[in-house]
Design a protein around this motif. Structure first.
Motif, PDB file in Angstrom:
ATOM      1  N   LYS A 255      12.395  -1.845  -8.242  1.00 34.45           N
ATOM      2  CA  LYS A 255      12.450  -0.854  -9.321  1.00 34.45           C
ATOM      3  C   LYS A 255      12.023   0.534  -8.856  1.00 34.45           C
ATOM      4  N   TYR A 256      11.528   0.615  -7.621  1.00 35.11           N
ATOM      5  CA  TYR A 256      11.027   1.901  -7.126  1.00 35.11           C
ATOM      6  C   TYR A 256      12.191   2.861  -6.899  1.00 35.11           C
ATOM      7  N   ASP A 257      12.077   4.073  -7.438  1.00 33.93           N
ATOM      8  CA  ASP A 257      13.133   5.086  -7.329  1.00 33.93           C
ATOM      9  C   ASP A 257      12.586   6.300  -6.587  1.00 33.93           C
ATOM     10  N   SER A 258      12.864   6.367  -5.301  1.00 32.52           N
ATOM     11  CA  SER A 258      12.343   7.462  -4.475  1.00 32.52           C
ATOM     12  C   SER A 258      12.976   8.799  -4.826  1.00 32.52           C
ATOM     13  N   THR A 259      14.130   8.767  -5.460  1.00 34.93           N
ATOM     14  CA  THR A 259      14.799  10.028  -5.796  1.00 34.93           C
ATOM     15  C   THR A 259      13.997  10.825  -6.828  1.00 34.93           C
ATOM     16  N   LYS A 260      13.117  10.159  -7.541  1.00 35.09           N
ATOM     17  CA  LYS A 260      12.288  10.830  -8.545  1.00 35.09           C
ATOM     18  C   LYS A 260      10.980  11.345  -7.958  1.00 35.09           C
ATOM     19  N   VAL A 261      10.777  11.093  -6.658  1.00 39.55           N
ATOM     20  CA  VAL A 261       9.566  11.554  -5.969  1.00 39.55           C
ATOM     21  C   VAL A 261       9.972  12.670  -5.020  1.00 39.55           C
ATOM     22  N   LYS A 262       9.414  13.842  -5.186  1.00 38.26           N
ATOM     23  CA  LYS A 262       9.830  14.992  -4.392  1.00 38.26           C
ATOM     24  C   LYS A 262       9.197  15.028  -3.011  1.00 38.26           C
ATOM     25  N   ASP A 263       7.959  14.581  -2.891  1.00 40.95           N
ATOM     26  CA  ASP A 263       7.196  14.735  -1.657  1.00 40.95           C
ATOM     27  C   ASP A 263       7.414  13.555  -0.704  1.00 40.95           C
ATOM     28  N   ASP A 264       7.775  13.871   0.540  1.00 40.45           N
ATOM     29  CA  ASP A 264       8.001  12.818   1.542  1.00 40.45           C
ATOM     30  C   ASP A 264       6.754  11.973   1.751  1.00 40.45           C
ATOM     31  N   LYS A 265       5.613  12.639   1.888  1.00 40.16           N
ATOM     32  CA  LYS A 265       4.367  11.923   2.144  1.00 40.16           C
ATOM     33  C   LYS A 265       4.013  10.972   1.011  1.00 40.16           C
ATOM     34  N   GLN A 266       4.380  11.368  -0.206  1.00 43.01           N
ATOM     35  CA  GLN A 266       4.088  10.503  -1.343  1.00 43.01           C
ATOM     36  C   GLN A 266       4.943   9.241  -1.303  1.00 43.01           C
ATOM     37  N   VAL A 267       6.202   9.396  -0.871  1.00 38.01           N
ATOM     38  CA  VAL A 267       7.079   8.221  -0.742  1.00 38.01           C
ATOM     39  C   VAL A 267       6.483   7.251   0.274  1.00 38.01           C
ATOM     40  N   ILE A 268       6.036   7.791   1.412  1.00 39.74           N
ATOM     41  CA  ILE A 268       5.414   6.929   2.422  1.00 39.74           C
ATOM     42  C   ILE A 268       4.194   6.236   1.838  1.00 39.74           C
ATOM     43  N   ALA A 269       3.338   7.019   1.152  1.00 41.78           N
ATOM     44  CA  ALA A 269       2.119   6.450   0.564  1.00 41.78           C
ATOM     45  C   ALA A 269       2.444   5.376  -0.468  1.00 41.78           C
ATOM     46  N   ASP A 270       3.479   5.617  -1.255  1.00 44.05           N
ATOM     47  CA  ASP A 270       3.871   4.638  -2.279  1.00 44.05           C
ATOM     48  C   ASP A 270       4.285   3.315  -1.639  1.00 44.05           C
ATOM     49  N   ILE A 271       5.061   3.420  -0.570  1.00 44.09           N
ATOM     50  CA  ILE A 271       5.562   2.190   0.065  1.00 44.09           C
ATOM     51  C   ILE A 271       4.461   1.502   0.854  1.00 44.09           C
ATOM     52  N   VAL A 272       3.535   2.276   1.412  1.00 45.89           N
ATOM     53  CA  VAL A 272       2.354   1.672   2.044  1.00 45.89           C
ATOM     54  C   VAL A 272       1.608   0.820   1.015  1.00 45.89           C
ATOM     55  N   GLU A 273       1.462   1.346  -0.192  1.00 45.44           N
ATOM     56  CA  GLU A 273       0.771   0.601  -1.251  1.00 45.44           C
ATOM     57  C   GLU A 273       1.556  -0.633  -1.680  1.00 45.44           C
ATOM     58  N   GLN A 274       2.877  -0.543  -1.621  1.00 40.10           N
ATOM     59  CA  GLN A 274       3.691  -1.703  -1.993  1.00 40.10           C
ATOM     60  C   GLN A 274       3.402  -2.899  -1.084  1.00 40.10           C
ATOM     61  N   TYR A 275       3.228  -2.603   0.193  1.00 41.94           N
ATOM     62  CA  TYR A 275       2.951  -3.700   1.134  1.00 41.94           C
ATOM     63  C   TYR A 275       1.508  -4.169   1.043  1.00 41.94           C
ATOM     64  N   GLY A 276       0.593  -3.266   0.718  1.00 36.84           N
ATOM     65  CA  GLY A 276      -0.816  -3.656   0.691  1.00 36.84           C
ATOM     66  C   GLY A 276      -1.245  -4.128   2.052  1.00 36.84           C
ATOM     67  N   VAL A 277      -1.552  -5.415   2.196  1.00 36.01           N
ATOM     68  CA  VAL A 277      -1.898  -5.994   3.500  1.00 36.01           C
ATOM     69  C   VAL A 277      -0.888  -7.071   3.899  1.00 36.01           C
ATOM     70  N   ASP A 278       0.277  -7.044   3.274  1.00 36.68           N
ATOM     71  CA  ASP A 278       1.301  -8.053   3.570  1.00 36.68           C
ATOM     72  C   ASP A 278       2.029  -7.680   4.864  1.00 36.68           C
ATOM     73  N   TYR A 279       1.372  -7.902   5.966  1.00 36.83           N
ATOM     74  CA  TYR A 279       1.913  -7.548   7.273  1.00 36.83           C
ATOM     75  C   TYR A 279       3.103  -8.418   7.653  1.00 36.83           C
ATOM     76  N   GLN A 280       3.177  -9.631   7.103  1.00 38.53           N
ATOM     77  CA  GLN A 280       4.287 -10.509   7.451  1.00 38.53           C
ATOM     78  C   GLN A 280       5.603 -10.018   6.841  1.00 38.53           C
ATOM     79  N   SER A 281       5.538  -9.539   5.608  1.00 33.68           N
ATOM     80  CA  SER A 281       6.758  -8.984   4.998  1.00 33.68           C
ATOM     81  C   SER A 281       7.209  -7.737   5.746  1.00 33.68           C
ATOM     82  N   LEU A 282       6.250  -6.912   6.132  1.00 35.34           N
ATOM     83  CA  LEU A 282       6.599  -5.717   6.902  1.00 35.34           C
ATOM     84  C   LEU A 282       7.198  -6.105   8.251  1.00 35.34           C
ATOM     85  N   ALA A 283       6.627  -7.122   8.875  1.00 34.68           N
ATOM     86  CA  ALA A 283       7.133  -7.580  10.169  1.00 34.68           C
ATOM     87  C   ALA A 283       8.580  -8.059  10.053  1.00 34.68           C
TER      88      ALA A 283
END
Length: 776
Positions: A255-283
């Motif tokens: 449901k995340y819509d990056s087009t509504k987020v203007k700042d690049d750093k905020q998009v990165i921060a948002d997706i970092v939070e999505q993973y939390g500590v789920d390193y296996q999904s990121l891997a």
């Protein structure tokens, strides 16, 4: 990364590959053939122009992360040890050693002699490396053991975050050094596993700061480089901004819509939070392998335990790695705990000049100073875009998507014949036409029926090698297969029972009989059907000339041959269905009038096969599935084919262990160790990994795998691996499908064919003897 996942998907369908064989690279028109005046000293002044996939400008022996970047830096370097065309160590290359390959003798001259000695009583392996004393780097500085020590220490440093795996090897004292505590090696695997499972707050913070955040930040940068990469055009056309392309690749919140987020750093921060500590999904998204970060997490968990022990007053600081020793200016000794046949490949490593990548003033071996500040590799990383070494060529610049090189007149094997080389990015469509038109001299077109037909049409003799284009082809280092999950496709609740194996053999018999026509139609001469679950490139692969070589799944339930040489294709298909019914009946199915009408407990009349074929069926194995579906329906089994347009969905399903049958490809390595893929430790939920997606759980197979990896006797290992292969086929959890080709194509009008590297192989690429190649 998803980038590598997508790349692997494309490679599986032969859309792209790599210049180490016949792969696909990108090329562009050559905008400049100008070379520095220093290149005009001797030999040919006409540059060799090589077509390549796009570069990411990480031309470092430590931090390259793509095949084009790796090969661009390789020709500026010299390897510690020499490996031959068969992928095996050439132990006496320093002295010059002749080794036979495919009936021909080849002489190897390298930097070193490498002796490997295993002391069974002490359970210690010693690697003694003796180097030449007449080798200099391209700037004239002498190459010595100090440079090797420096290289090892960088690769083993706790701050190292590149692709080299030396830091995870069982070098004596390495674990203590990386943790800077003598208590580290006393920490058990069980203790570490418990911490990872419990995930204390400190470990969560470390995972987020050292894995999740830096990986995603790096991938954001990578996403920004794709807008000039034709292979990603379908994605860049859809997502015009880097932040949105990055979110497409890495967001786990649908449901995340990056087009509504203007700042690049905020998009990165948002997706970092999505993973939390789920390193296996990121891997899984990052590398297509959810175990990719496991070693790093283990290390972080161990660091957490070390800190607890330090707080309790246990352990002392560790100033060096006990198992890495400088014996003299020309000799280094490495000792490891136990024996691992694959450890020798850690010496297939470039020797980085310490005075260039490090700091000479910070090197004092006797006082535990190794050329850089421990834990700080910033100086090493500063040189990532500008490689320097003792190889045949010197890096000049990267400009307008071209990497420029000039000959290293100090190269210890002799100054290169060609004074100027250019590695140039280009599109796939330009490969063959570029060779004909003269904008490219050498490249790696995709080995496919279409490509081969195009090359034959260009040559006046109608062959792959002719007056306009010459082709050298070798087997790809990997193979295509179909997998069957033993847990989900079984009778009752015992996946190892004879009945369960008979069920899977029934399915495998049907799939196997349609391989020949499907692979010939898709690849033509560019691939062949294989009969054992191992790449033909491996020394452990059975040969057709072997007395006990068999076609996969060609025996019926009574052990009799299903097929005869005189059978037509239709007769073989009929025989396969008859044999499959025999297996199904033996598995406990009710058979009536040539069909199964009821399944035994735990088994079914309907199964699903998963494939990532872009949702369009564009895959070499897809025709196998459609033909098998029709045949199985005739005998009462319903096969559902699920074709994912986004192949990441395939891997997500496999990770959950929900699959019945699936189609994929394995990438092979020089050593055929089977532990990761077939040992029961690596069944999902067993703790070690998840790559045993077949869920084959066989005690004897486990024992054979461990026995083979601990032996240095290749003939013994080959015999053991043959037993392993037969066991895997008996379980019928894998159907070997195809071995495709890789190829190198060049213009014989401009490149002297007689000087091309002879006997190229999956392990010995065209550039291994680039200094001998001549232009006409």
């Amino acid at each position: 990364m998803r980038k590598k996942l997508i790349a692997s998907i494309l490679a599986a369908s032969m859309v792209v590959a790599s210049l180490s064989g016949c792969s696909g690279s990108k090329k562009e028109e050559n905008n400049s053939n100008a070379t520095p005046s220093s290149q005009q000293t001797s030999g040919s002044t006409t540059p060799l122009v090589v077509g390549y996939n796009p570069f990411s400008e990480k031309f470092s022996p430590f931090f390259h992360n793509s095949v084009p970047d790796q090969q661009a830096q390789t020709i500026t370097q010299v390897k510690m040890a020499t490996f031959g065309r068969d992928g095996q160590l050439v132990p006496n290359a320093k002295d010059g050693q002749t080794v036979s390959y495919n009936g021909k003798d080849y002489t190897y001259n390298g930097l070193s002699n490498l002796a490997v000695n295993y002391d069974k009583e002490k359970d210690i392996t010693t690697y003694n490396l003796k180097i030449r004393d007449d080798v200099t780097f391209s700037d004239g500085e002498k190459l010595t053991a100090d440079d090797i020590i420096f290289t090892f220490y960088v690769a083993c440093d706790p701050a190292y975050d590149g692709s080299l795996t030396l830091g995870s090897r069982p070098i004596v004292g390495l674990k203590n050094y990386r943790a800077n505590s003598t208590a580290a090696e006393s920490i058990t695997a069980e203790e570490v596993a418990k911490v990872v499972k419990e995930m204390p707050k400190e470990l969560k913070e470390s995972i987020k700061s050292e894995i999740i955040k830096p990986t995603l930040e790096s991938e954001f940068e990578w996403a920004g480089t794709l807008y000039n990469d034709a292979s990603y055009k379908q994605y860049t056309d859809q997502y015009k901004k880097t932040k949105d392309l990055f979110a497409f690749f890495y967001s786990v919140d649908k449901k995340y819509d990056s087009t509504k987020v203007k700042d690049d750093k905020q998009v990165i921060a948002d997706i970092v939070e999505q993973y939390g500590v789920d390193y296996q999904s990121l891997a899984k998204t990052y590398q297509g392998d959810n175990t990719y970060f496991d070693a790093k997490v283990t290390e972080l968990a161990q660091a957490y335990l070390v800190e607890k022990k330090k707080a309790a007053g246990e352990g002392e600081d560790v100033k060096n790695i006990e198992g890495i020793k400088k014996i003299s200016d020309t000799e280094v000794e490495i000792t490891t705990n136990g024996f691992d046949a694959s450890m020798v490949y850690q010496f297939d490593l470039e020797v980085a000049p310490m005075h260039y990548y490090g700091d000479k003033s910070q090197y004092d071996y006797d006082n535990n100073k190794f050329g850089f500040t421990r834990g700080d590799l910033s100086k090493v990383k500063e040189k990532t875009t500008k490689p320097m070494g003792a190889g045949p060529y010197k890096f000049v610049k990267y400009e307008n998507k071209i990497v420029y090189f000039e000959a290293n007149e100090n190269y210890y094997l002799g100054a290169p014949k060609i004074k100027s080389v250019q590695f140039k990015e280009a599109t796939s469509a330009d490969k063959t036409t570029g060779l004909v038109q003269g904008t490219i001299d050498l490249t790696d077109p995709t080995a496919s029926k279409t490509t081969f037909q195009q090359i034959k049409q260009e040559n006046s003799n109608g062959e792959l090698t002719g007056d306009k284009i010459a082709v050298d082809s070798v087997d790809n280092l990997g193979y295509g297969y179909m997998g069957i999950n033993a847990t989900n496709v079984c009778v009752g609740d015992d996946s190892s029972s004879t009945e369960s194996k008979n069920l899977r053999k029934a399915l495998a018999t049907i799939f196997s009989v349609y391989r020949d026509v499907a692979i010939d139609t898709y690849y033509g001469d560019a691939a062949s059907v294989i009969n054992y679950p191992i790449s033909n490139t491996s020394w452990a692969a059975p040969k057709k000339s072997d007395s006990d070589y068999q076609t996969a799944f060609s025996k019926d339930v009574n052990g009799a041959d299903i097929y005869t040489d005189s059978m037509s294709a239709d007769e073989k298909y009929a025989a396969a269905k008859k044999a499959a019914l025999g297996y199904l009946e033996a598995a406990g199915y009710t058979v009536k009038d040539g069909k199964v009408t009821a399944a035994p407990k735990g088994a079914r009349l309907k199964y699903e096969v998963l494939i990532g074929a872009d949702g369009t069926g564009d895959h070499p194995t897809f025709a196998v599935l459609t033909d098998a579906k029709a045949a199985l329906k005739e005998i009462g089994i319903d096969l559902t084919i699920t074709d994912f347009s986004d192949t990441s969905q395939l891997w997500t399903t496999l990770d959950g262990g929900k699959q019945d049958i699936w189609v994929a490809a394995w990438q092979a390595t020089p050593d055929p160790d089977m532990y990761q893929v077939y040992h029961s430790d690596n069944i999902r939920g067993n703790g070690a990994g998840t790559d045993n997606r077949y869920e084959i759980n066989d005690k004897t197979l486990d024992e054979l795998i461990l026995a083979a990896r601990k032996s240095d006797d290749q003939e013994y290992r080959k015999t053991v691996y043959k037993e392993c292969l037969n066991t895997i086929l008996d379980w019928a959890v894998e159907i070997p499908v195809y071995q495709r080709l890789n190829c190198i194509a060049y213009s014989p009008e401009r490149v002297n064919s007689e000087t091309m590297t002879p006997g190229i192989s999956p392990f010995y690429e065209w550039f291994k003897e680039i200094e001998k190649i001549e232009m006409k």
